[in-house]
Design a protein around this motif. Sequence first.
Motif, PDB file in Angstrom:
ATOM      1  N   GLY B 225       0.833  -1.194   0.000  1.00 14.16           N
ATOM      2  CA  GLY B 225       0.000   0.000   0.000  1.00 14.16           C
ATOM      3  C   GLY B 225       0.870   1.247   0.000  1.00 14.16           C
ATOM      4  N   VAL B 226       0.211   2.376   0.102  1.00 17.29           N
ATOM      5  CA  VAL B 226       0.924   3.657   0.222  1.00 17.29           C
ATOM      6  C   VAL B 226       0.288   4.384   1.405  1.00 17.29           C
ATOM      7  N   SER B 227       1.082   4.636   2.415  1.00 16.63           N
ATOM      8  CA  SER B 227       0.522   5.204   3.640  1.00 16.63           C
ATOM      9  C   SER B 227       0.256   6.701   3.493  1.00 16.63           C
ATOM     10  N   ALA B 228      -1.016   7.059   3.640  1.00 19.81           N
ATOM     11  CA  ALA B 228      -1.375   8.482   3.630  1.00 19.81           C
ATOM     12  C   ALA B 228      -0.771   9.191   4.839  1.00 19.81           C
ATOM     13  N   ILE B 229      -0.472   8.441   5.891  1.00 19.71           N
ATOM     14  CA  ILE B 229       0.147   9.042   7.078  1.00 19.71           C
ATOM     15  C   ILE B 229       1.600   9.432   6.755  1.00 19.71           C
ATOM     16  N   GLU B 230       2.317   8.534   6.073  1.00 15.86           N
ATOM     17  CA  GLU B 230       3.691   8.873   5.663  1.00 15.86           C
ATOM     18  C   GLU B 230       3.704  10.065   4.715  1.00 15.86           C
ATOM     19  N   ILE B 264       1.518  29.448  10.120  1.00 16.81           N
ATOM     20  CA  ILE B 264       0.613  28.414   9.589  1.00 16.81           C
ATOM     21  C   ILE B 264       0.535  27.346  10.672  1.00 16.81           C
ATOM     22  N   ASN B 265      -0.621  27.269  11.313  1.00 17.86           N
ATOM     23  CA  ASN B 265      -0.777  26.316  12.410  1.00 17.86           C
ATOM     24  C   ASN B 265      -1.509  25.066  11.940  1.00 17.86           C
ATOM     25  N   ILE B 266      -0.914  23.906  12.221  1.00 15.10           N
ATOM     26  CA  ILE B 266      -1.613  22.641  11.964  1.00 15.10           C
ATOM     27  C   ILE B 266      -2.369  22.292  13.234  1.00 15.10           C
ATOM     28  N   GLY B 267      -3.689  22.357  13.193  1.00 17.72           N
ATOM     29  CA  GLY B 267      -4.482  22.164  14.417  1.00 17.72           C
ATOM     30  C   GLY B 267      -4.930  20.743  14.640  1.00 17.72           C
ATOM     31  N   THR B 268      -5.306  20.062  13.569  1.00 13.92           N
ATOM     32  CA  THR B 268      -5.795  18.690  13.723  1.00 13.92           C
ATOM     33  C   THR B 268      -5.234  17.797  12.624  1.00 13.92           C
ATOM     34  N   ILE B 269      -5.099  16.532  12.974  1.00 12.90           N
ATOM     35  CA  ILE B 269      -4.739  15.520  11.977  1.00 12.90           C
ATOM     36  C   ILE B 269      -5.573  14.285  12.276  1.00 12.90           C
ATOM     37  N   ASN B 270      -6.190  13.719  11.268  1.00  9.59           N
ATOM     38  CA  ASN B 270      -7.020  12.539  11.466  1.00  9.59           C
ATOM     39  C   ASN B 270      -6.931  11.666  10.235  1.00  9.59           C
ATOM     40  N   GLY B 271      -6.564  10.411  10.436  1.00  6.45           N
ATOM     41  CA  GLY B 271      -6.474   9.540   9.279  1.00  6.45           C
ATOM     42  C   GLY B 271      -6.407   8.082   9.656  1.00  6.45           C
ATOM     43  N   GLY B 272      -6.754   7.245   8.682  1.00  7.04           N
ATOM     44  CA  GLY B 272      -6.721   5.799   8.891  1.00  7.04           C
ATOM     45  C   GLY B 272      -7.942   5.338   9.657  1.00  7.04           C
ATOM     46  N   SER B 273      -8.280   4.050   9.491  1.00  6.24           N
ATOM     47  CA  SER B 273      -9.496   3.562  10.144  1.00  6.24           C
ATOM     48  C   SER B 273      -9.272   2.272  10.905  1.00  6.24           C
ATOM     49  N   TRP B 274      -8.054   1.737  10.837  1.00  6.64           N
ATOM     50  CA  TRP B 274      -7.836   0.413  11.445  1.00  6.64           C
ATOM     51  C   TRP B 274      -6.345   0.254  11.713  1.00  6.64           C
ATOM     52  N   PRO B 275      -5.970  -0.217  12.929  1.00 17.87           N
ATOM     53  CA  PRO B 275      -4.539  -0.288  13.258  1.00 17.87           C
ATOM     54  C   PRO B 275      -3.736  -1.143  12.282  1.00 17.87           C
ATOM     55  N   SER B 276      -4.337  -2.206  11.756  1.00 18.11           N
ATOM     56  CA  SER B 276      -3.562  -3.081  10.887  1.00 18.11           C
ATOM     57  C   SER B 276      -3.942  -2.921   9.424  1.00 18.11           C
ATOM     58  N   SER B 277      -4.402  -1.742   9.050  1.00 15.64           N
ATOM     59  CA  SER B 277      -4.538  -1.403   7.631  1.00 15.64           C
ATOM     60  C   SER B 277      -3.636  -0.214   7.341  1.00 15.64           C
ATOM     61  N   VAL B 278      -3.191  -0.129   6.099  1.00 20.81           N
ATOM     62  CA  VAL B 278      -2.461   1.065   5.676  1.00 20.81           C
ATOM     63  C   VAL B 278      -3.486   2.175   5.452  1.00 20.81           C
ATOM     64  N   ALA B 279      -3.252   3.345   6.029  1.00 19.77           N
ATOM     65  CA  ALA B 279      -4.207   4.456   5.946  1.00 19.77           C
ATOM     66  C   ALA B 279      -4.275   4.977   4.513  1.00 19.77           C
ATOM     67  N   ASP B 280      -5.494   5.085   3.980  1.00 17.28           N
ATOM     68  CA  ASP B 280      -5.626   5.571   2.604  1.00 17.28           C
ATOM     69  C   ASP B 280      -6.072   7.023   2.542  1.00 17.28           C
ATOM     70  N   LEU B 281      -6.234   7.649   3.709  1.00 17.44           N
ATOM     71  CA  LEU B 281      -6.706   9.032   3.714  1.00 17.44           C
ATOM     72  C   LEU B 281      -6.318   9.695   5.035  1.00 17.44           C
ATOM     73  N   VAL B 282      -5.761  10.880   4.939  1.00 18.12           N
ATOM     74  CA  VAL B 282      -5.496  11.670   6.140  1.00 18.12           C
ATOM     75  C   VAL B 282      -6.047  13.068   5.905  1.00 18.12           C
ATOM     76  N   GLN B 283      -6.684  13.598   6.929  1.00 15.19           N
ATOM     77  CA  GLN B 283      -7.207  14.957   6.847  1.00 15.19           C
ATOM     78  C   GLN B 283      -6.452  15.843   7.838  1.00 15.19           C
ATOM     79  N   VAL B 284      -5.937  16.936   7.311  1.00 15.20           N
ATOM     80  CA  VAL B 284      -5.194  17.881   8.135  1.00 15.20           C
ATOM     81  C   VAL B 284      -5.955  19.201   8.124  1.00 15.20           C
ATOM     82  N   GLU B 285      -6.175  19.795   9.293  1.00 16.18           N
ATOM     83  CA  GLU B 285      -6.861  21.086   9.351  1.00 16.18           C
ATOM     84  C   GLU B 285      -5.975  22.109  10.050  1.00 16.18           C
ATOM     85  N   GLY B 286      -6.047  23.325   9.590  1.00 18.83           N
ATOM     86  CA  GLY B 286      -5.210  24.322  10.228  1.00 18.83           C
ATOM     87  C   GLY B 286      -5.653  25.739   9.928  1.00 18.83           C
TER      88      GLY B 286
END
Lengths: 423, 423
Positions: B225-230, B264-286
Amino acid sequence: MINLEEKVCRWIEDNKDNAVRLLKKLIAEKSTIGEEFNAQAVILEKLRQFQMEVDVYEPSIIQLKQHPYFVSGRENFAESPNIVARKHGSGGGKSIILNGHIDVVPEGSIGKWSTHPYLAVEKNGKVYGRGASDMKGGTTALLLAIEALEACGITLKGDLIFQSVTDEENGGAGTLSTVLRGYKADGALIPEPTNLKLFIKQQGSMWFRIIVKGLSAHGGTRYEGVSAIEKSILVLNALKELEKKRNVRIKDPLYHNTPIPVPINIGTINGGSWPSSVADLVQVEGRCGVAPDEDMNHVKLEIENGLKSLEKQDEWFKFHPVELEWYGAHWLPNALDENHDLVRSLEASFEKITNHTAKKEASPWGTDGGMLFHAGSIPTIVFGPGETKVAHHTDEYIEIEAMLTSAKIISLFLLDWCEIEND
Amino acid sequence: MINLEEKVCRWIEDNKDNAVRLLKKLIAEKSTIGEEFNAQAVILEKLRQFQMEVDVYEPSIIQLKQHPYFVSGRENFAESPNIVARKHGSGGGKSIILNGHIDVVPEGSIGKWSTHPYLAVEKNGKVYGRGASDMKGGTTALLLAIEALEACGITLKGDLIFQSVTDEENGGAGTLSTVLRGYKADGALIPEPTNLKLFIKQQGSMWFRIIVKGLSAHGGTRYEGVSAIEKSILVLNALKELEKKRNVRIKDPLYHNTPIPVPINIGTINGGSWPSSVADLVQVEGRCGVAPDEDMNHVKLEIENGLKSLEKQDEWFKFHPVELEWYGAHWLPNALDENHDLVRSLEASFEKITNHTAKKEASPWGTDGGMLFHAGSIPTIVFGPGETKVAHHTDEYIEIEAMLTSAKIISLFLLDWCEIEND
């Protein structure tokens, strides 16, 4: 091949459409953890057509919690039944457990799928959908093999026990409960997606949660806070270093074709509560692979020490160390001797159907095989259709031909392992 | 100081305990966005003691949505009323708007606070709690100043308009609605936490959301996979580079004491849905700061181009570009001439009370001042007790003495700006 084996294989060929139909029904019933009920109903509907004793029961969380190997994120199994079906042998043969898990991992972002993950679309000889490879395709192959023997009027000497269990993706509490309920056998086969290779060793794995701390502040003066998101990057880098260090040690030739034998996967990251505040907390969750010969407690210690050494890199961690928790699921590793009868019998069946020598590998993931072996002393082999690379993935699929091939191999394996009763 | 000014200041001194009590009541009523009702009730209870016309109303979202400056994450203002209280002047003086927002940002992790964020604990001359500095302390100072004038029997020539508005932390829809309702004045003062400095310019800001894409896979074969977190780490680094580039350009001496004028402040980061899956989406808000002289659309373009250039660094982004959205809140920047009467009058009052020259700075954050100026053409100055470094922070507090000092300065400013009616 002898006549009977040919007859079984032909029956499987002739019933391809029925098998695909069953698979599609299974995929259509989304069965993420806690939502397995409808998919189990499909299994049950099928089993009612066989001459088997069927045992549908909700695992007892009270009983499970007393067992040292129990792990699960759930508080009960209400409406998450296990199903076990037994066909008594005529006696004298070896017994077998055929085990498949009904639970699937979440589908991720539905928008990234080419077809809806629960529509079970058939295209170019494949069926697409969440759980196609992991492992409703494998379970369909088991039911097809059982039905083939029955349709061909075959009686086995050994007992045949089919299990459709819950909670594998949570660490195997479903399978543990079958052991506690008394289901044992001389061997077990789990058709997880091995791409028709024999996985005689399986990687164990454990889930972890890491809390990274920061200091919140107004985003407009973010330099007055400490961003837990920025600190998380250092934590993720440290985990990558640990992964590298752990994997260069592994020399087992069975892992020869595996780029990272025991990966450390970061699955989720969640932190911060407001776009214009500095995040004071980030939570990272992931999965750490455990080599078949590793002690889980040693692995935990290695990760713990690796994270502790972050303080050498950044003083912040000295006064605000990360919190590491091993939570939720773990899967015990498993290893079978290369010369075990299970391996030899399955190899022979594989060769009869494919005219090739079976490939043996170590699996890159944990299965319920570790639970069957460590909790039930049941030697277990993992062999099935489907591919790991699509499991837990968008556009997960299974090749229909591979599913039929595995059903044939498993049928012949059952004839050999349990032996045929000659009337 | 003339007698009347002394009288007002003495009254404020004598009523310190009452002021602290009011502040504590305000903090105790948690008033995050959508939950402002009970805190506004405390304001209303206080205003009922004054001889003022009180207007309590729920802003009309339909009307607001038609305005080009409207931003808000909310769908309506049910139970989120604005309060405006007007004291008509005897005529001939300049009118003033005193504006404070009642909404506070979430408290973050309660466990990291030394005292509960809504218990409003008093300790060593400070009151601790969410909103103490931002900006219930400032609002208390306003109410104290108004009460002092009334208690001392002073009639002003110009109108005095007090506003307790909602939704500032969402971008100023509450204040925009006061303009649309017709509330205007010759000048406005907002007692945001400036640490008793005069903020004659205010940084604007905008919120963004970035979607980073990956490719999911089973964690055990994460290399498939390709980690959206990376990939997110690369995005965060790119934003840091953009921040650096944008800030070296700022030469305004008012930002001399500000380490990062437009962060530029990064306020939130949220991504992935399962510990043993590669995350396919990360959302960053700032939150992206906007300099007082910058055009918001130019800033948007600069960030967009910066993120686009990620593809030079990593081909993945060429085929899976990040998605950038400007969402939720923005605050218009604001600038007042150094020689404006508002500045001079407030400087003079400051000097009378403190015997020091007032410090002038540019604020590191947006305020409703931009909205009052751009939507209502009302010259606005920002001056109040409390410190930015504790706003949006755990253990937020306000110094009681600073609150009283600001109340005295504001009282004297009102006497000068609106002028006293001599019977």
